[in-house]
Design an enzyme around this catalytic site. Structure first.
Site, PDB file in Angstrom:
ATOM      1  N   MET A 278      -9.631  54.648  24.882  1.00  0.00           N
ATOM      2  CA  MET A 278      -9.153  54.595  26.276  1.00  0.00           C
ATOM      3  C   MET A 278     -10.229  55.051  27.255  1.00  0.00           C
ATOM      4  SD  MET A 278      -5.338  56.129  25.536  1.00  0.00           S
ATOM      5  CE  MET A 278      -5.794  57.162  24.146  1.00  0.00           C
TER       6      MET A 278
ATOM      7  N   ASP B 252       4.945  48.239  19.886  1.00  0.00           N
ATOM      8  CA  ASP B 252       4.005  48.586  20.960  1.00  0.00           C
ATOM      9  C   ASP B 252       3.177  47.395  21.371  1.00  0.00           C
ATOM     10  OD1 ASP B 252       4.396  51.157  21.636  1.00  0.00           O
ATOM     11  OD2 ASP B 252       2.682  51.978  20.546  1.00  0.00           O
TER      12      ASP B 252
ATOM     13  N   LYS C 121       3.484  46.833  27.649  1.00  0.00           N
ATOM     14  CA  LYS C 121       3.314  46.301  29.014  1.00  0.00           C
ATOM     15  C   LYS C 121       3.056  44.803  29.024  1.00  0.00           C
ATOM     16  CE  LYS C 121       1.105  50.529  30.251  1.00  0.00           C
ATOM     17  NZ  LYS C 121      -0.189  51.124  30.071  1.00  0.00           N
TER      18      LYS C 121
HETATM   19  N1  SAH Z   1      -2.952  54.757  17.652  1.00  0.00           N
HETATM   20  C1  SAH Z   1      -4.038  53.895  18.066  1.00  0.00           C
HETATM   21  C2  SAH Z   1      -4.627  54.322  19.393  1.00  0.00           C
HETATM   22  C3  SAH Z   1      -3.672  54.199  20.557  1.00  0.00           C
HETATM   23  S1  SAH Z   1      -4.415  54.594  22.067  1.00  0.00           S
HETATM   24  C4  SAH Z   1      -5.084  53.835  16.954  1.00  0.00           C
HETATM   25  O1  SAH Z   1      -5.044  54.636  16.034  1.00  0.00           O
HETATM   26  O2  SAH Z   1      -5.955  52.961  17.022  1.00  0.00           O
HETATM   27  C5  SAH Z   1      -4.879  52.990  22.665  1.00  0.00           C
HETATM   28  C6  SAH Z   1      -6.366  52.809  22.606  1.00  0.00           C
HETATM   29  O3  SAH Z   1      -6.769  52.481  21.280  1.00  0.00           O
HETATM   30  C7  SAH Z   1      -6.912  51.676  23.439  1.00  0.00           C
HETATM   31  O4  SAH Z   1      -7.044  52.032  24.791  1.00  0.00           O
HETATM   32  C8  SAH Z   1      -8.247  51.435  22.786  1.00  0.00           C
HETATM   33  O5  SAH Z   1      -9.173  52.436  23.158  1.00  0.00           O
HETATM   34  C9  SAH Z   1      -7.900  51.651  21.327  1.00  0.00           C
HETATM   35  N2  SAH Z   1      -7.599  50.390  20.626  1.00  0.00           N
HETATM   36  C10 SAH Z   1      -6.452  50.043  20.047  1.00  0.00           C
HETATM   37  N3  SAH Z   1      -6.572  48.854  19.423  1.00  0.00           N
HETATM   38  C11 SAH Z   1      -7.847  48.452  19.606  1.00  0.00           C
HETATM   39  C12 SAH Z   1      -8.611  47.327  19.184  1.00  0.00           C
HETATM   40  N4  SAH Z   1      -8.085  46.350  18.449  1.00  0.00           N
HETATM   41  N5  SAH Z   1      -9.911  47.260  19.550  1.00  0.00           N
HETATM   42  C13 SAH Z   1     -10.478  48.233  20.290  1.00  0.00           C
HETATM   43  N6  SAH Z   1      -9.804  49.319  20.716  1.00  0.00           N
HETATM   44  C14 SAH Z   1      -8.516  49.433  20.376  1.00  0.00           C
END
Ligand code: SAH
Length: 257
Positions: A174, A36, A58
């Site tokens: 998000m 991803d 993306k």
């Molecule tokens: N499965 C992931 C979430 C996926 S949805 C998890 O458990 O973290 C994607 C969202 O996760 C992004 O839009 C953002 O809100 C958050 N996200 C993922 N990585 C991040 C990071 N390093 N710092 C801040 N937000 C993050």
């Protein structure tokens, strides 16, 4: 039957040191990796050189790979006998469609294993040095998405705000693109002085964060140019940050009063 397997692996928030040992083992064993967007580059150093690595995000300005294609590819590779690892940012079962992928594979009789990862909401608050459920401030946590699926009714922010006002920390994934809307809804039941923090790229060297109050949340995001991927945290657990945060001085005064 020589059916391979699929492991949905949580790659954590980005810092490879936050991978679990189990995740590293699965990555090392993989013959095919589907990766991803939000998976940190450092994580791939554990893949074997012979592994086939498919980026399905993306990155590089390309459109993201359709979900149906990803699911088909995983199933096809597993049925060929490959050891497939699906690397997902954070935890595979916190947003990010891990649940859908597991259902799809199991429906085809393919064994699926899940390996937890540290979810971004936890990494973000730890990056701030804030306990999510400090017992003096919170009874619990709500992990919510600011970006509802097109066919879903979107979240009713005033209702969430009412729950947050009962002492639940709000952790919003998000949410930066809909920050204005969520701020307006939340102000329905939460005071404008409620502390907020936004953390972008939590755990990575490029991490940035800003702290303020709910009344100024969207201004805060725009002023600091904070964009995806970011976590928005809302609640009194952030009060502990007052000594580092000029934006929160009004609260210090409030406390002193
Ligand atoms: N499965 C992931 C979430 C996926 S949805 C998890 O458990 O973290 C994607 C969202 O996760 C992004 O839009 C953002 O809100 C958050 N996200 C993922 N990585 C991040 C990071 N390093 N710092 C801040 N937000 C993050």
């Amino acid at each position: 039957m020589n059916t391979g397997s699929v492991t949905l692996v949580g790659a954590g928030p980005g810092d490879p040191e936050l991978l679990t040992i189990k995740a590293v083992r699965a990555i090392r064993a993989a013959t095919v990796l589907l990766v991803d967007d939000l998976v940190g580059d450092g994580v791939l150093r554990y893949a074997r050189r012979s592994a086939r690595i498919v980026h399905v995000g993306k990155r590089g300005g390309c459109a993201s790979t359709p979900q149906a294609f990803i699911e088909k590819l995983m199933a096809a590779e597993a049925l060929k006998g490959e050891r497939v690892v699906r690397l997902k940012g954070g935890d595979p079962f916190v947003f990010g469609r891990g649940g859908e992928e597991a259902e799809h594979l199991r429906a085809q009789g393919i064994a699926v294993e899940i390996v937890n990862g540290i979810t971004a909401g936890l990494a973000a608050t730890t990056a701030l040095g804030v306990p999510l459920t400090h017992r003096a401030h919170a009874h619990g946590v709500m992990l919510v998405t600011g970006h509802a699926r097109g066919d879903d009714a979107s979240l009713h922010w005033p209702t969430l705000a009412a729950a947050a006002a009962q002492g639940l920390t709000l952790v919003i994934y998000m949410g930066v693109s809909t920050v204005h809307e969520l701020q307006t809804g939340l102000l329905d039941a939460l005071p404008p002085q409620t502390p907020v923090a936004v953390v972008q790229h939590a755990s990575l060297p490029q991490q940035r964060q800003a702290v303020g109050t709910l009344g100024g949340l969207s201004t805060l995001v725009h002023q600091h140019g904070l964009g995806s991927p970011a976590i928005i945290v809302i609640g009194d657990v952030l009060r502990g940050l007052h000594h580092t945060l000029p934006a929160m001085q009004p609260m210090q005064q409030e406390r002193a009063a």
